[in-house]
Design an enzyme around this catalytic site. Structure first.
Site, PDB file in Angstrom:
ATOM      1  N   GLU A 136       0.664  -1.226  -0.317  1.00 15.91           N
ATOM      2  CA  GLU A 136       0.070  -0.290   0.643  1.00 15.91           C
ATOM      3  C   GLU A 136       0.497   1.386  -0.185  1.00 15.91           C
ATOM      4  O   GLU A 136       0.154   2.191  -0.901  1.00 15.91           O
ATOM      5  CB  GLU A 136      -1.239  -0.305   1.883  1.00 15.91           C
ATOM      6  CG  GLU A 136      -2.167  -1.057   1.439  1.00 15.91           C
ATOM      7  CD  GLU A 136      -2.790  -0.795   0.445  1.00 15.91           C
ATOM      8  OE1 GLU A 136      -3.202   0.314  -0.869  1.00 15.91           O
ATOM      9  OE2 GLU A 136      -3.786  -2.037   0.534  1.00 15.91           O
ATOM     10  N   ASP A 276      -4.581  -9.646  -8.137  1.00 15.33           N
ATOM     11  CA  ASP A 276      -4.640  -8.400  -9.317  1.00 15.33           C
ATOM     12  C   ASP A 276      -3.198  -7.943  -9.862  1.00 15.33           C
ATOM     13  O   ASP A 276      -2.988  -8.107 -11.017  1.00 15.33           O
ATOM     14  CB  ASP A 276      -5.781  -7.810  -9.238  1.00 15.33           C
ATOM     15  CG  ASP A 276      -5.385  -6.802  -7.525  1.00 15.33           C
ATOM     16  OD1 ASP A 276      -4.303  -7.240  -6.513  1.00 15.33           O
ATOM     17  OD2 ASP A 276      -5.961  -5.988  -7.288  1.00 15.33           O
ATOM     18  N   GLU A 369     -19.081  -4.848  -3.230  1.00 20.11           N
ATOM     19  CA  GLU A 369     -17.209  -5.888  -2.661  1.00 20.11           C
ATOM     20  C   GLU A 369     -17.254  -7.388  -3.789  1.00 20.11           C
ATOM     21  O   GLU A 369     -16.227  -7.612  -4.141  1.00 20.11           O
ATOM     22  CB  GLU A 369     -17.166  -5.482  -1.944  1.00 20.11           C
ATOM     23  CG  GLU A 369     -15.894  -6.120  -1.244  1.00 20.11           C
ATOM     24  CD  GLU A 369     -14.403  -4.916  -1.969  1.00 20.11           C
ATOM     25  OE1 GLU A 369     -14.404  -3.827  -2.777  1.00 20.11           O
ATOM     26  OE2 GLU A 369     -13.044  -5.197  -2.033  1.00 20.11           O
ATOM     27  N   GLU A 390     -11.933   0.847 -10.616  1.00 19.42           N
ATOM     28  CA  GLU A 390     -11.756  -0.432 -11.656  1.00 19.42           C
ATOM     29  C   GLU A 390     -12.767  -0.347 -12.517  1.00 19.42           C
ATOM     30  O   GLU A 390     -12.219  -0.289 -13.971  1.00 19.42           O
ATOM     31  CB  GLU A 390     -11.835  -1.774 -10.841  1.00 19.42           C
ATOM     32  CG  GLU A 390     -10.500  -2.151  -9.596  1.00 19.42           C
ATOM     33  CD  GLU A 390     -10.490  -1.840  -8.429  1.00 19.42           C
ATOM     34  OE1 GLU A 390     -11.430  -1.378  -7.813  1.00 19.42           O
ATOM     35  OE2 GLU A 390      -9.737  -1.419  -7.690  1.00 19.42           O
ATOM     36  N   THR A 473      -0.527   1.279 -10.965  1.00 19.77           N
ATOM     37  CA  THR A 473      -2.423   0.169 -10.960  1.00 19.77           C
ATOM     38  C   THR A 473      -3.144   1.734  -9.620  1.00 19.77           C
ATOM     39  O   THR A 473      -4.241   1.561  -9.027  1.00 19.77           O
ATOM     40  CB  THR A 473      -1.937  -0.942  -9.476  1.00 19.77           C
ATOM     41  OG1 THR A 473      -3.532  -1.404  -9.114  1.00 19.77           O
ATOM     42  CG2 THR A 473      -1.614  -0.871  -8.149  1.00 19.77           C
TER      43      THR A 473
HETATM   44  C1  DMJ Z   1      -5.928   0.915  -5.313  1.00 18.26           C
HETATM   45  O1  DMJ Z   1      -5.857   0.983  -4.306  1.00 18.26           O
HETATM   46  C2  DMJ Z   1      -5.682  -0.154  -6.331  1.00 18.26           C
HETATM   47  O2  DMJ Z   1      -6.172  -0.156  -7.210  1.00 18.26           O
HETATM   48  C3  DMJ Z   1      -4.936  -1.157  -5.754  1.00 18.26           C
HETATM   49  O3  DMJ Z   1      -4.972  -2.012  -6.564  1.00 18.26           O
HETATM   50  C4  DMJ Z   1      -6.349  -2.574  -5.517  1.00 18.26           C
HETATM   51  N1  DMJ Z   1      -7.279  -1.001  -5.137  1.00 18.26           N
HETATM   52  C5  DMJ Z   1      -7.399   0.059  -4.619  1.00 18.26           C
HETATM   53  C6  DMJ Z   1      -9.161   0.171  -5.163  1.00 18.26           C
HETATM   54  O4  DMJ Z   1      -9.542  -0.022  -5.071  1.00 18.26           O
END
Ligand code: DMJ
Length: 576
Positions: A136, A276, A369, A390, A473
């Protein structure tokens, strides 16, 4: 939609992503420029409503609590489901400001960007006794800082007062150094948790996720390229290679693992939580660093996903050892997949999955979710929607690849839902339960770094006009620079492309697409076209329909498509 429709398609596919990330395209028919401007302003207003409330009630703390108009210093809580080892004396890292910087530039607000950059330059410190999640912290803080530094120093940054002297890069380097102790394990796989001041804590958990050790290469690699210190990229690459070596004979990776023993803990795996961005970073690392090793890993991994997880347009989980299905669940995080498929050029498959995700969005008003596909019901506890990006992200990519104005309509519906259900006086609140639309007092920083950014880019992509970017991401743009390539741009052309003979013309098609969507010369409508063996297009190019008869045969699954209640062709009636 077929995989390949014309002899130029492989080239289009080759750099669908360059198209995607750089071009300003002709306006979409059916969604006129006035409407686009209107939508753009609507998203701008959303971003500022979130941003200004954060600045008023939460800054310099991490995130806004929009219902009570206060703050939360949530960095240590990210990924920390049991809220363990929370710090006693930690006052935040202005997380939402860091996450907002690149979005401010996408919106063209150079003044606020510069103010933010200078405030962080003078005030941010990572010398804090806080245990944080490496993944994170990497995607949000390191990615946010590295991207903002690049944007602040590029030729069009228009920073005015000359006070920016690479301070964000210095901060990023300091943060990167604090990450390094996490990688000191016998396997090179990093611990999931690190104390920013003291390093890895005693008795720290040795469990981490595949994303946790396989999604560091973009930010750490960029940091190495910018600082000239190869260490950051080296540790991230070592971890990624080790992870890849742990794949099963089916080329599948599990979801969680032990960083000391290098053994899998959770064998059930899919494309959602815990895995993911591992897939995403293989592909994006290939694009940004041009190294065939990333492509080779991605290619094998992608084929395994399509083979073992995909069921029509849905993706279930499977056991990495046997490929047998485990959980039949749609999760909100999986909705990034169609966007990634656009980068690969697998537009048809992206389109059909995206439609399913949007169908679920329409059913609930937002995306839950977790949804149990086999029981056709919401997961009993994971009923929340924390304003995740997403689906907006995939919608943006699909629009860029197809220019189908329908995707702008999708964006409009999402924007309307967000304003209707989540907008409150003090910002945008998460939704605790999509069946009651009860709110939760939390505005996640990714709402500003991603959700608003992708929705804005759907209607105004001028930020991408003269520079190619890869979005991390977390939605932070990193430029595609030939100087970052192990080889110069021709490295983009996969070596394993094969030739398909069409009439007198030899046309290159990728091995990847041939396996996912077999190209054949049968059923060609003219000598220029290559179709999947079974593909029959929908009657109308916008995929609208009134009856099943108007829908054709899906090119990737060879199933008959049917007409949904909402009036779109798709694979709606599949059963397990
Ligand atoms: C974000 O922090 C990023 O996209 C991560 O890769 C996955 N989840 C969250 C948002 O849903």
């Amino acid at each position: 939609m077929p995989c390949f429709r014309s002899s130029t398609a492989p080239l289009r596919r080759l750099f669908v992503l360059l198209l995607l990330l750089s071009a300003s395209f002709a306006p979409a028919v059916g969604f006129g420029s006035a409407k686009r401007m209107y939508m753009r302003e609507k998203v701008r207003n959303m971003f500022y409503h979130a941003y200004e409330n954060y600045m008023a009630y939460a800054f310099p703390h991490d995130e806004l609590k929009p219902l009570t108009k206060t703050y939360t210093d949530s960095l240590s809580e990210l990924g920390n489901l049991k809220l363990e080892h929370l710090p006693h004396y930690y006052n935040g890292s202005a997380l939402t400001l860091v996450e907002s910087l690149s979005s401010l530039l996408v919106l063209g607000n150079y003044t606020e960007f510069e103010k933010g950059v200078l405030w962080l330059s003078d005030n941010l410190t990572f010398d804090v006794d806080a245990r944080v999640n490496l993944f994170e912290c990497n995607i949000r803080l390191l990615g946010g800082l590295v991207s903002a530094h690049i944007l602040a120093t590029d030729s069009k940054s228009r920073l005015e007062n000359g006070l920016y002297k690479n301070q964000l890069l210095d901060l990023a380097e300091d943060l990167g150094q604090r990450f390094l102790p996490a990688f000191e394990t016998p396997t090179g796989l990093p611990y999931a948790w690190i104390n920013l001041k003291y390093g890895v804590m005693e008795e720290e958990t040795t469990e981490t996720s595949t994303s946790g050790c396989g999604s560091l290469i973009l930010e750490m690699g960029a940091l190495s390229r910018l600082t000239g210190n190869p260490r950051f990229e080296a540790v991230a690459l070592r971890a990624l290679r080790k992870l890849w070596s742990m794949r099963s004979s089916l080329n599948l990776l599990g979801t969680t693992l032990d960083v000391i023993t290098g053994e899998w803990i959770e064998y059930s795996t899919g494309i959602g939580a815990g895995v993911d961005s591992f897939y995403e970073y293989l592909m994006k690392a290939y694009v940004i660093f041009g190294n065939d090793e990333f492509w080779d890993m991605f290619h094998s991994a992608y084929l395994a996903v399509q083979k073992y997880f995909r069921h029509g347009p849905w993706y279930h989980e499977a056991d990495m050892r046997t490929g047998k299905a485990t959980y039949w669940q749609l999760t909100s995080l999986q909705a990034f997949w169609p966007g990634l498929q656009i980068l690969v050029g697998d537009v048809s498959s992206a389109n059909s999955s995206h439609r399913e995700f949007f169908h679920v969005w329409e059913k609930f008003g937002v995306l839950p979710e977790r949804y149990l596909l086999d029981h056709n019901m919401l997961h009993p506890t994971e009923k929340y929607y924390p304003l995740r990006p997403e689906l907006a992200e995939s919608t943006f990519y699909l629009y860029q690849a197809t220019k189908d104005p329908w995707y702008m309509e999708v964006g409009e519906k999402m924007i309307d839902s967000l304003n209707f259900y989540a907008r409150v006086d003090g910002g945008f609140a998460s939704i605790r339960d999509v069946s009651t639309m009860q709110l939760e007092d939390h505005q996640h920083s990714f709402f500003l770094s991603e959700t608003c950014k992708y929705l804005y880019l759907l209607y105004d992509d001028s930020f991408l006009a003269d520079q190619n970017y890869v979005f991390t991401t977390e939605g932070h743009p990193l430029p595609i620079r030939s100087s970052w390539h192990d080889r110069l741009p021709e490295a983009f052309i996969p070596r394993n492309w094969t030739s398909v003979k069409v009439g007198n013309q030899a046309t290159r098609a990728s091995a990847l697409s041939q396996q996912v969507c077999p190209a054949t010369t049968t059923g060609l409508r003219d000598s220029q076209q290559i179709e999947s063996a079974c593909h029959v297009p929908d009657l109308h190019v916008d995929h609208r329909c009134r009856m099943d008869d108007e829908c054709g045969i899906d090119s990737t699954t060879c199933r008959n498509r049917d007409c949904s209640m909402a009036g779109y062709c798709g694979l709606w009636s599949f059963t397990r």
